[in-house]
Motif scaffolding. Structure first.
Motif, PDB file in Angstrom:
ATOM      1  N   ASP A 120     100.918  68.547  32.935  1.00  0.00           N
ATOM      2  CA  ASP A 120     101.491  67.901  34.124  1.00  0.00           C
ATOM      3  C   ASP A 120     102.165  68.933  35.017  1.00  0.00           C
ATOM      4  O   ASP A 120     102.051  68.890  36.245  1.00  0.00           O
ATOM      5  CB  ASP A 120     102.502  66.834  33.707  1.00  0.00           C
ATOM      6  CG  ASP A 120     101.863  65.617  33.062  1.00  0.00           C
ATOM      7  OD1 ASP A 120     100.638  65.435  33.228  1.00  0.00           O
ATOM      8  OD2 ASP A 120     102.585  64.856  32.379  1.00  0.00           O
ATOM      9  N   TYR A 123      99.648  70.864  37.055  1.00  0.00           N
ATOM     10  CA  TYR A 123      99.193  70.145  38.248  1.00  0.00           C
ATOM     11  C   TYR A 123     100.242  70.192  39.354  1.00  0.00           C
ATOM     12  O   TYR A 123      99.896  70.293  40.542  1.00  0.00           O
ATOM     13  CB  TYR A 123      98.832  68.704  37.890  1.00  0.00           C
ATOM     14  CG  TYR A 123      97.465  68.576  37.252  1.00  0.00           C
ATOM     15  CD1 TYR A 123      96.312  68.833  37.987  1.00  0.00           C
ATOM     16  CD2 TYR A 123      97.319  68.218  35.916  1.00  0.00           C
ATOM     17  CE1 TYR A 123      95.051  68.734  37.410  1.00  0.00           C
ATOM     18  CE2 TYR A 123      96.067  68.114  35.322  1.00  0.00           C
ATOM     19  CZ  TYR A 123      94.940  68.378  36.079  1.00  0.00           C
ATOM     20  OH  TYR A 123      93.694  68.281  35.498  1.00  0.00           O
ATOM     21  N   ARG A 124     101.523  70.163  38.989  1.00  0.00           N
ATOM     22  CA  ARG A 124     102.567  70.307  39.995  1.00  0.00           C
ATOM     23  C   ARG A 124     102.529  71.703  40.612  1.00  0.00           C
ATOM     24  O   ARG A 124     102.689  71.862  41.825  1.00  0.00           O
ATOM     25  CB  ARG A 124     103.942  70.029  39.379  1.00  0.00           C
ATOM     26  CG  ARG A 124     104.203  68.554  39.086  1.00  0.00           C
ATOM     27  CD  ARG A 124     105.672  68.304  38.770  1.00  0.00           C
ATOM     28  NE  ARG A 124     106.055  68.890  37.481  1.00  0.00           N
ATOM     29  CZ  ARG A 124     105.971  68.253  36.330  1.00  0.00           C
ATOM     30  NH1 ARG A 124     105.510  67.005  36.280  1.00  0.00           N
ATOM     31  NH2 ARG A 124     106.351  68.848  35.199  1.00  0.00           N
ATOM     32  N   SER A 179      94.084  74.208  40.836  1.00  0.00           N
ATOM     33  CA  SER A 179      93.744  72.877  40.323  1.00  0.00           C
ATOM     34  C   SER A 179      92.686  72.979  39.226  1.00  0.00           C
ATOM     35  O   SER A 179      92.696  72.209  38.263  1.00  0.00           O
ATOM     36  CB  SER A 179      93.241  71.974  41.454  1.00  0.00           C
ATOM     37  OG  SER A 179      92.095  72.537  42.079  1.00  0.00           O
ATOM     38  N   ALA A 182      94.423  74.005  36.002  1.00  0.00           N
ATOM     39  CA  ALA A 182      95.049  72.822  35.388  1.00  0.00           C
ATOM     40  C   ALA A 182      93.986  71.951  34.714  1.00  0.00           C
ATOM     41  O   ALA A 182      94.193  71.447  33.598  1.00  0.00           O
ATOM     42  CB  ALA A 182      95.814  72.032  36.440  1.00  0.00           C
ATOM     43  N   ASP A 183      92.841  71.762  35.380  1.00  0.00           N
ATOM     44  CA  ASP A 183      91.756  70.958  34.798  1.00  0.00           C
ATOM     45  C   ASP A 183      91.271  71.552  33.478  1.00  0.00           C
ATOM     46  O   ASP A 183      91.021  70.830  32.509  1.00  0.00           O
ATOM     47  CB  ASP A 183      90.572  70.881  35.772  1.00  0.00           C
ATOM     48  CG  ASP A 183      90.844  69.992  36.978  1.00  0.00           C
ATOM     49  OD1 ASP A 183      91.780  69.172  36.925  1.00  0.00           O
ATOM     50  OD2 ASP A 183      90.114  70.143  37.978  1.00  0.00           O
ATOM     51  N   SER A 186      93.680  70.737  30.802  1.00  0.00           N
ATOM     52  CA  SER A 186      93.614  69.311  30.490  1.00  0.00           C
ATOM     53  C   SER A 186      92.413  69.015  29.593  1.00  0.00           C
ATOM     54  O   SER A 186      92.510  68.251  28.615  1.00  0.00           O
ATOM     55  CB  SER A 186      93.514  68.503  31.790  1.00  0.00           C
ATOM     56  OG  SER A 186      93.427  67.124  31.522  1.00  0.00           O
TER      57      SER A 186
END
Length: 228
Positions: A120, A123-124, A179, A182-183, A186
């Motif tokens: 999280d 992503y921020r 991004s 981050a992906d 995840s």
């Protein structure tokens, strides 16, 4: 061993020596500081508007990372840039993190909640284009698995790679979309949470080998797609 920091805490501002280190890395990557060029502490201190102490600390770290070398009676000089520095570190890191992942999965010690919070946070970081914070969040995510493996020698070897510094350099060099970073984390977490030990180990290894940017994959097959 537990991670004491809050998983949702945002990283603090860089220290002066870290700012100088990152500034010098950008100059080396861009070619403004060329291989063989001498690095003079007083000149760097003047350029950054600081004393020589944080400059000296930054140069020692860059020397440890293989970007700078110290020559007797000739001072510090810039080394030819980074190919081996990044590639070799990521290959070793892949092996260490695969071993930690296996230990964690077999003993059901995955720190799921903390790692979800790290994703999280990534992503921020991506939303505000904070490269430095992204690097620290990524290192924190992977460190949790290493610490949960509860193997002192493995942990010590991993920390010896200076993961936070090398991650910062890799982000400067490769300039990925944050991004996407981050992906990737995840997706890795989803595989870890699936409970499939072999799939988790494979994905962990592949996650690091992608950044090694070698002409072959971890199985020795030629790679059709290279990391940008």
């Amino acid at each position: 061993m537990l991670v004491n920091e809050s998983p949702t805490a945002r990283p603090s501002k860089p220290t002066l020596s870290e700012s100088i280190r990152d500034g010098l890395v950008e100059l080396i990557v861009s070619g403004e500081l060329k291989a063989g060029e001498r690095l003079i502490e007083t000149r760097i201190a003047a350029d950054f508007g600081t004393s020589q102490a944080p400059v000296r600390e930054a140069l020692r770290e860059l020397e440890g990372l293989g970007l700078v070398e110290s020559r007797p009676r000739r001072g510090r000089h810039v080394l030819p840039f980074v190919e081996q520095t990044i590639r070799e570190a990521y290959v070793v890191r892949a092996a260490l993190e695969e071993a930690a992942t296996r230990l964690v999965m077999l003993n059901d010690r995955l720190p799921r909640d903390a790692m979800r919070a790290d994703v999280d946070d990534m992503y921020r970081c991506a939303a505000v284009d904070d490269v430095r914070a992204m690097g620290l969040a990524s290192a924190r995510f992977h460190r949790r698995v290493v610490l949960a493996g509860s193997n002192f020698l493995l942990e010590r070897a991993w920390e010896g790679l200076q993961i936070e510094s090398r991650t910062a350099i890799a982000l400067v060099v490769t300039k990925p979309l944050l991004s996407h970073v981050a992906d990737e984390h995840s997706e890795l977490l989803a595989v870890l949470e699936s409970g499939d030990v072999e799939a988790a180990c494979l994905h962990t290894r592949a996650h690091q080998w992608a950044y090694a940017d070698l002409p072959h994959d971890m199985h020795g097959a030629a790679r059709a797609v290279r990391f940008p």
